[in-house]
Design a protein around this motif. Sequence first.
Motif, PDB file in Angstrom:
ATOM      1  N   THR A  90     -17.212  -4.658   5.363  1.00 57.76           N
ATOM      2  CA  THR A  90     -15.946  -4.137   4.886  1.00 57.76           C
ATOM      3  C   THR A  90     -15.718  -2.734   5.818  1.00 57.76           C
ATOM      4  OG1 THR A  90     -15.233  -2.618   2.799  1.00 57.76           O
ATOM      5  CG2 THR A  90     -17.312  -2.613   3.240  1.00 57.76           C
ATOM      6  N   SER A  91     -14.646  -2.371   5.702  1.00 56.81           N
ATOM      7  CA  SER A  91     -14.145  -1.137   6.504  1.00 56.81           C
ATOM      8  C   SER A  91     -14.258   0.293   5.340  1.00 56.81           C
ATOM      9  CB  SER A  91     -12.441  -1.341   6.621  1.00 56.81           C
ATOM     10  OG  SER A  91     -11.667  -1.099   5.503  1.00 56.81           O
ATOM     11  N   GLU A  92     -14.888   0.067   4.352  1.00 59.53           N
ATOM     12  CA  GLU A  92     -14.716   1.077   3.472  1.00 59.53           C
ATOM     13  C   GLU A  92     -15.822   2.277   4.110  1.00 59.53           C
ATOM     14  OE1 GLU A  92     -13.410   1.695   0.621  1.00 59.53           O
ATOM     15  OE2 GLU A  92     -12.028   0.014   0.761  1.00 59.53           O
ATOM     16  N   ASP A  93     -16.935   2.253   4.682  1.00 58.22           N
ATOM     17  CA  ASP A  93     -17.709   2.945   5.269  1.00 58.22           C
ATOM     18  C   ASP A  93     -17.914   2.896   6.822  1.00 58.22           C
ATOM     19  OD1 ASP A  93     -19.113   0.545   5.519  1.00 58.22           O
ATOM     20  OD2 ASP A  93     -21.070   1.185   4.886  1.00 58.22           O
ATOM     21  N   ALA A  94     -16.779   2.586   7.240  1.00 55.87           N
ATOM     22  CA  ALA A  94     -16.793   2.352   9.008  1.00 55.87           C
ATOM     23  C   ALA A  94     -16.718   3.734   9.522  1.00 55.87           C
ATOM     24  CB  ALA A  94     -15.391   1.964   9.274  1.00 55.87           C
ATOM     25  N   ALA A  95     -17.255   4.034  10.850  1.00 51.06           N
ATOM     26  CA  ALA A  95     -17.526   5.435  11.384  1.00 51.06           C
ATOM     27  C   ALA A  95     -16.046   5.929  11.578  1.00 51.06           C
ATOM     28  CB  ALA A  95     -18.292   5.096  12.716  1.00 51.06           C
ATOM     29  N   ALA A  96     -15.118   5.063  11.902  1.00 50.03           N
ATOM     30  CA  ALA A  96     -13.990   5.734  12.082  1.00 50.03           C
ATOM     31  C   ALA A  96     -13.013   5.054  11.047  1.00 50.03           C
ATOM     32  CB  ALA A  96     -13.217   5.370  13.752  1.00 50.03           C
ATOM     33  N   GLN A  97     -12.442   5.878  10.259  1.00 51.62           N
ATOM     34  CA  GLN A  97     -11.487   5.470   8.944  1.00 51.62           C
ATOM     35  C   GLN A  97     -10.008   5.317   9.689  1.00 51.62           C
ATOM     36  OE1 GLN A  97     -12.198   4.595   5.899  1.00 51.62           O
ATOM     37  NE2 GLN A  97     -14.182   4.304   6.820  1.00 51.62           N
ATOM     38  N   PRO A  98      -9.332   4.519   9.146  1.00 50.25           N
ATOM     39  CA  PRO A  98      -8.025   4.299   9.550  1.00 50.25           C
ATOM     40  C   PRO A  98      -6.987   5.518   9.160  1.00 50.25           C
ATOM     41  CG  PRO A  98      -8.483   2.831   7.424  1.00 50.25           C
ATOM     42  CD  PRO A  98      -9.662   3.703   8.031  1.00 50.25           C
ATOM     43  N   VAL A  99      -6.064   5.756   9.820  1.00 52.86           N
ATOM     44  CA  VAL A  99      -4.993   6.823   9.571  1.00 52.86           C
ATOM     45  C   VAL A  99      -3.923   6.397   9.577  1.00 52.86           C
ATOM     46  CG1 VAL A  99      -4.186   8.937  10.495  1.00 52.86           C
ATOM     47  CG2 VAL A  99      -6.668   8.509  11.013  1.00 52.86           C
ATOM     48  N   ILE A 100      -3.197   6.512   8.268  1.00 49.85           N
ATOM     49  CA  ILE A 100      -1.869   5.977   8.185  1.00 49.85           C
ATOM     50  C   ILE A 100      -0.844   7.071   8.690  1.00 49.85           C
ATOM     51  CG2 ILE A 100      -0.186   5.451   6.429  1.00 49.85           C
ATOM     52  CD1 ILE A 100      -2.587   4.918   4.461  1.00 49.85           C
ATOM     53  N   SER A 101       0.150   6.512   9.695  1.00 51.12           N
ATOM     54  CA  SER A 101       1.039   7.325  10.203  1.00 51.12           C
ATOM     55  C   SER A 101       2.200   7.056   9.750  1.00 51.12           C
ATOM     56  CB  SER A 101       1.096   7.236  11.748  1.00 51.12           C
ATOM     57  OG  SER A 101       1.316   5.678  12.151  1.00 51.12           O
ATOM     58  N   ASP A 102       2.588   6.038   9.066  1.00 51.01           N
ATOM     59  CA  ASP A 102       3.999   5.654   8.346  1.00 51.01           C
ATOM     60  C   ASP A 102       3.609   5.074   6.943  1.00 51.01           C
ATOM     61  OD1 ASP A 102       6.313   4.539   7.150  1.00 51.01           O
ATOM     62  OD2 ASP A 102       6.686   3.203   8.854  1.00 51.01           O
ATOM     63  N   SER A 103       3.595   5.954   5.988  1.00 50.42           N
ATOM     64  CA  SER A 103       3.285   5.366   4.688  1.00 50.42           C
ATOM     65  C   SER A 103       4.257   4.917   3.695  1.00 50.42           C
ATOM     66  CB  SER A 103       2.580   6.728   3.783  1.00 50.42           C
ATOM     67  OG  SER A 103       3.390   7.687   3.830  1.00 50.42           O
ATOM     68  N   THR A 104       5.655   4.894   4.023  1.00 51.38           N
ATOM     69  CA  THR A 104       6.631   4.723   3.219  1.00 51.38           C
ATOM     70  C   THR A 104       7.070   3.151   3.902  1.00 51.38           C
ATOM     71  OG1 THR A 104       7.450   6.867   2.530  1.00 51.38           O
ATOM     72  CG2 THR A 104       8.958   5.292   2.217  1.00 51.38           C
ATOM     73  N   LEU A 105       6.895   2.120   3.125  1.00 46.85           N
ATOM     74  CA  LEU A 105       7.134   0.979   3.547  1.00 46.85           C
ATOM     75  C   LEU A 105       8.443   0.299   3.202  1.00 46.85           C
ATOM     76  CD1 LEU A 105       3.555  -0.515   3.765  1.00 46.85           C
ATOM     77  CD2 LEU A 105       4.735   0.809   5.511  1.00 46.85           C
ATOM     78  N   ALA A 106       9.442  -0.124   3.588  1.00 41.95           N
ATOM     79  CA  ALA A 106      10.932  -0.329   3.187  1.00 41.95           C
ATOM     80  C   ALA A 106      10.779  -1.771   2.563  1.00 41.95           C
ATOM     81  CB  ALA A 106      11.807  -0.571   4.378  1.00 41.95           C
ATOM     82  N   SER A 107      11.606  -1.492   1.489  1.00 42.79           N
ATOM     83  CA  SER A 107      11.784  -2.960   0.638  1.00 42.79           C
ATOM     84  C   SER A 107      12.251  -4.188   1.745  1.00 42.79           C
ATOM     85  CB  SER A 107      12.713  -2.790  -0.149  1.00 42.79           C
ATOM     86  OG  SER A 107      13.271  -3.913  -1.020  1.00 42.79           O
ATOM     87  N   ASN A 108      11.800  -5.223   1.633  1.00 40.62           N
ATOM     88  CA  ASN A 108      12.269  -6.381   2.379  1.00 40.62           C
ATOM     89  C   ASN A 108      11.852  -5.991   4.112  1.00 40.62           C
ATOM     90  OD1 ASN A 108      13.492  -8.780   2.380  1.00 40.62           O
ATOM     91  ND2 ASN A 108      15.323  -8.039   3.449  1.00 40.62           N
ATOM     92  N   SER A 109      10.985  -5.460   4.263  1.00 38.60           N
ATOM     93  CA  SER A 109      10.313  -5.170   5.695  1.00 38.60           C
ATOM     94  C   SER A 109       9.147  -6.345   5.545  1.00 38.60           C
ATOM     95  CB  SER A 109       9.795  -3.784   5.732  1.00 38.60           C
ATOM     96  OG  SER A 109       8.727  -3.423   4.883  1.00 38.60           O
ATOM     97  N   ILE A 110       8.921  -6.591   7.000  1.00 39.82           N
ATOM     98  CA  ILE A 110       8.021  -7.424   7.298  1.00 39.82           C
ATOM     99  C   ILE A 110       6.514  -6.628   7.529  1.00 39.82           C
ATOM    100  CG2 ILE A 110       7.064  -9.509   8.608  1.00 39.82           C
ATOM    101  CD1 ILE A 110      10.026 -10.419   8.757  1.00 39.82           C
TER     102      ILE A 110
END
Length: 137
Positions: A90-110
Amino acid sequence: QILVCDSTDAAGNKYDNNTISFVIACSDETSDLTTGDDKAQIRLPFQFELTSISANVNTAPVGSAISIQVQEDGSDILSTPITIDVTDTTSEDAAAQPVISDSTLASNSIISIDLDIIGSSTAGTGLKINLIGYRVV
């Protein structure tokens, strides 16, 4: 949104944004992962505010970590990719945690999943990505 009773609200109720998740299967359960772009895609049914993201595998990588990038309509949404460390599932305890740079995802986006690293001596298997957040109304 769900209407809930709330004694702190003047009207006695309020709408609450419940957390929901999309789970994206990026492979079958037993075959070794392979690197490449667009390993899985979904189209979002509504605007979604991403609050966290994680990944898990059935077989842990050996030799090198798994590295995963997520894109919205072809653009990266993570400034630090998701990683699953060597011998972890799992990524839950990974040494490098993900960083979200775009958190608002548009309707109908892929939303698509790219696998950049999959383990070197043993590849992971059974990859799933968890997009966690809430519907924007």
